[in-house]
Design a protein around this motif. Structure first.
Motif, PDB file in Angstrom:
ATOM      1  N   UNK A 134      17.223 -12.014  11.778  1.00 42.24           N
ATOM      2  CA  UNK A 134      17.365 -10.787  12.750  1.00 42.24           C
ATOM      3  C   UNK A 134      16.667 -11.383  13.895  1.00 42.24           C
ATOM      4  N   UNK A 158      28.935  -4.020  11.988  1.00 43.71           N
ATOM      5  CA  UNK A 158      28.868  -3.426  10.652  1.00 43.71           C
ATOM      6  C   UNK A 158      27.866  -4.532   9.881  1.00 43.71           C
ATOM      7  N   UNK A 159      27.989  -5.745   9.986  1.00 42.96           N
ATOM      8  CA  UNK A 159      26.856  -6.628   8.871  1.00 42.96           C
ATOM      9  C   UNK A 159      25.637  -6.317   9.425  1.00 42.96           C
ATOM     10  N   UNK A 212      19.748 -14.906  20.243  1.00 46.66           N
ATOM     11  CA  UNK A 212      21.031 -15.348  20.893  1.00 46.66           C
ATOM     12  C   UNK A 212      21.762 -14.275  21.465  1.00 46.66           C
ATOM     13  N   UNK A 213      21.254 -13.194  21.634  1.00 40.04           N
ATOM     14  CA  UNK A 213      22.190 -12.277  22.421  1.00 40.04           C
ATOM     15  C   UNK A 213      21.711 -12.168  23.752  1.00 40.04           C
ATOM     16  N   UNK A 217      19.409 -13.489  15.724  1.00 36.62           N
ATOM     17  CA  UNK A 217      20.539 -12.814  16.294  1.00 36.62           C
ATOM     18  C   UNK A 217      20.173 -12.007  17.502  1.00 36.62           C
ATOM     19  N   UNK A 246      25.112  -1.280  11.879  1.00 31.37           N
ATOM     20  CA  UNK A 246      25.550  -0.241  12.744  1.00 31.37           C
ATOM     21  C   UNK A 246      26.981   0.298  12.198  1.00 31.37           C
ATOM     22  N   UNK A 276      25.369  -6.076  23.109  1.00 32.65           N
ATOM     23  CA  UNK A 276      24.093  -6.333  22.308  1.00 32.65           C
ATOM     24  C   UNK A 276      23.508  -5.138  21.571  1.00 32.65           C
ATOM     25  N   UNK A 277      23.378  -5.441  20.183  1.00 32.37           N
ATOM     26  CA  UNK A 277      22.705  -4.509  19.419  1.00 32.37           C
ATOM     27  C   UNK A 277      21.671  -5.095  18.796  1.00 32.37           C
ATOM     28  N   UNK A 278      20.434  -4.505  18.531  1.00 31.78           N
ATOM     29  CA  UNK A 278      19.286  -5.011  18.151  1.00 31.78           C
ATOM     30  C   UNK A 278      19.703  -5.086  16.529  1.00 31.78           C
ATOM     31  N   UNK A 279      19.420  -6.339  15.776  1.00 37.89           N
ATOM     32  CA  UNK A 279      19.580  -6.507  14.440  1.00 37.89           C
ATOM     33  C   UNK A 279      18.315  -6.261  13.742  1.00 37.89           C
ATOM     34  N   UNK A 291      27.938 -14.091  29.439  1.00 36.65           N
ATOM     35  CA  UNK A 291      26.819 -14.826  29.196  1.00 36.65           C
ATOM     36  C   UNK A 291      27.172 -15.702  27.655  1.00 36.65           C
ATOM     37  N   UNK A 339      28.593 -12.518   9.636  1.00 37.31           N
ATOM     38  CA  UNK A 339      27.515 -11.605  10.183  1.00 37.31           C
ATOM     39  C   UNK A 339      27.587 -11.754  11.929  1.00 37.31           C
ATOM     40  N   UNK A 387      19.619  -9.789   5.466  1.00 33.65           N
ATOM     41  CA  UNK A 387      19.215 -10.693   6.492  1.00 33.65           C
ATOM     42  C   UNK A 387      17.652 -10.720   6.484  1.00 33.65           C
ATOM     43  N   UNK A 400      26.789  -4.589   4.810  1.00 27.09           N
ATOM     44  CA  UNK A 400      25.398  -4.930   5.381  1.00 27.09           C
ATOM     45  C   UNK A 400      24.909  -5.953   4.675  1.00 27.09           C
TER      46      UNK A 400
END
Lengths: 165, 155
Positions: free
Chosen positions: B14, A66-67, B20-21, B17, A70, B152-155, A58, B57, B9, B6
């Motif tokens: 968020x 981490x940021x 954009x995923x 992010x 998670x 993909x991880x939800x921000x 993609x 980030x 943000x 962390x």
């Protein structure tokens, strides 16, 4: 699945031009086209073709997990029956907290596990709760399991092709 | 390598992010299109992506190549490193350009890294080199089947 083929010369140049990132300008594909000496139409068509064939997963952002909070990352590893691994892997891979899921070879006697599922969470307790969910789904098909938490990132660069350094 | 704390943000960061995923558009003015869908401006979006990349980030933004479909190889590998040698071995392993990621994990196999090479032959050479440089056995875990990969991880 898609056959593996070496990238042709233009695809290779396109990879090298974009592997550090897509240009942060209003017309990024025009800029790449200028750098590569082709039209923007060619750049867009090749990117679309590489997406279609799976050579590009993609186009998008990779957040530092981490940021974005998670901070717990557990590599869960499972010793499951080889005869059922395809079905079990598909099931586990569909869970929304699993970001990677693979079958890998055992290394007996040191390493009995053949199914790897990476689990991310906001803390260890959350990750461990997810591990319990996986264990419940696998049930008696799983002989044993473990979870390896990461305690430090020692290096993170990613693959770079075609550079001399 | 240090972990960024962390970061603070805001809500728009968020949403950016998360947006954009997904699939980034292949159109003449893609940032304009994404900005419009988020109710912000192209200028603001570009500035925020830039800032999040600088703050780490975001580790990158662009096409994510599936290197195996391009002839390359990724192999997960591990070492059981004696505690007193950990920093020395880290230095030796990280010195190889083929080592793309390296994590310390809690287990007898306490160092887990990914070898990434442009051709399949490179993996074998890198493995032998690490064994020679460290005197430790490399456990290689090449993938046999991929069930799912999506960072993909939800921000």
């Amino acid at each position: 699945m898609t056959t593996t083929a070496l990238p042709d010369e233009f695809d290779r140049r396109l990879i090298i031009a974009t592997q550090a990132g897509l240009p942060l300008v209003p017309r990024p594909y025009d800029l790449l086209a200028e750098q590569l000496g082709v039209s923007a139409e060619v750049v867009k068509a090749r990117l679309a073709a590489m997406l279609e064939s799976g050579r590009i997963r993609r186009i998008g952002a990779v957040p530092n997990h981490y940021a974005i909070g998670y901070t717990a990352n557990g590599m869960s590893v499972w010793d499951v029956d080889d005869a059922h691994i395809a079905r079990l892997g598909e099931t586990i891979g569909k869970l929304d907290f699993v970001t990677h899921c693979y079958e890998r070879p055992r290394a007996l006697p040191d390493w009995p596990y053949n199914l790897f599922a990476m689990v991310h969470g906001h803390d260890r307790a959350t990750v461990l709760a997810h591990i319990d969910e996986i264990a419940a789904l696998l049930g008696p098909d799983c002989r044993r399991h473990d979870v390896l938490f990461s305690t430090a990132i020692l290096k993170k660069t990613g693959l770079r092709i075609g550079n001399d350094g | 390598m240090s972990r960024p704390a962390p970061t603070s943000l805001d809500e728009l960061d968020r949403r950016i992010i998360n947006a954009l995923q997904g699939g980034f558009p292949i159109v003449d003015e893609p940032y304009w299109e994404v900005a419009a869908s988020l109710g912000t401006t192209e200028t603001e979006l570009l500035a925020r992506i830039q800032r999040m990349l600088e703050a780490r980030v975001l580790t990158r933004f662009g096409p994510m190549f599936q290197i195996e479909r391009l002839g390359g190889r990724f192999v997960l590998a591990a070492l059981a490193v004696p505690e007193e040698r950990f920093s020395d071995v880290t230095e030796r392993v990280n010195a190889l350009p083929e080592v793309a990621h390296n994590y310390r994990r809690e287990h007898a196999l306490n160092m887990w890294f990914v070898l990434a090479t442009e051709t399949p032959d490179g993996i074998e050479a890198a493995t032998r080199r690490i064994e020679a440089d460290t005197g430790l056995k490399v456990f290689a875990f090449p993938k046999l089947q991929e069930f799912f990969v999506d960072m993909r991880l939800k921000a």
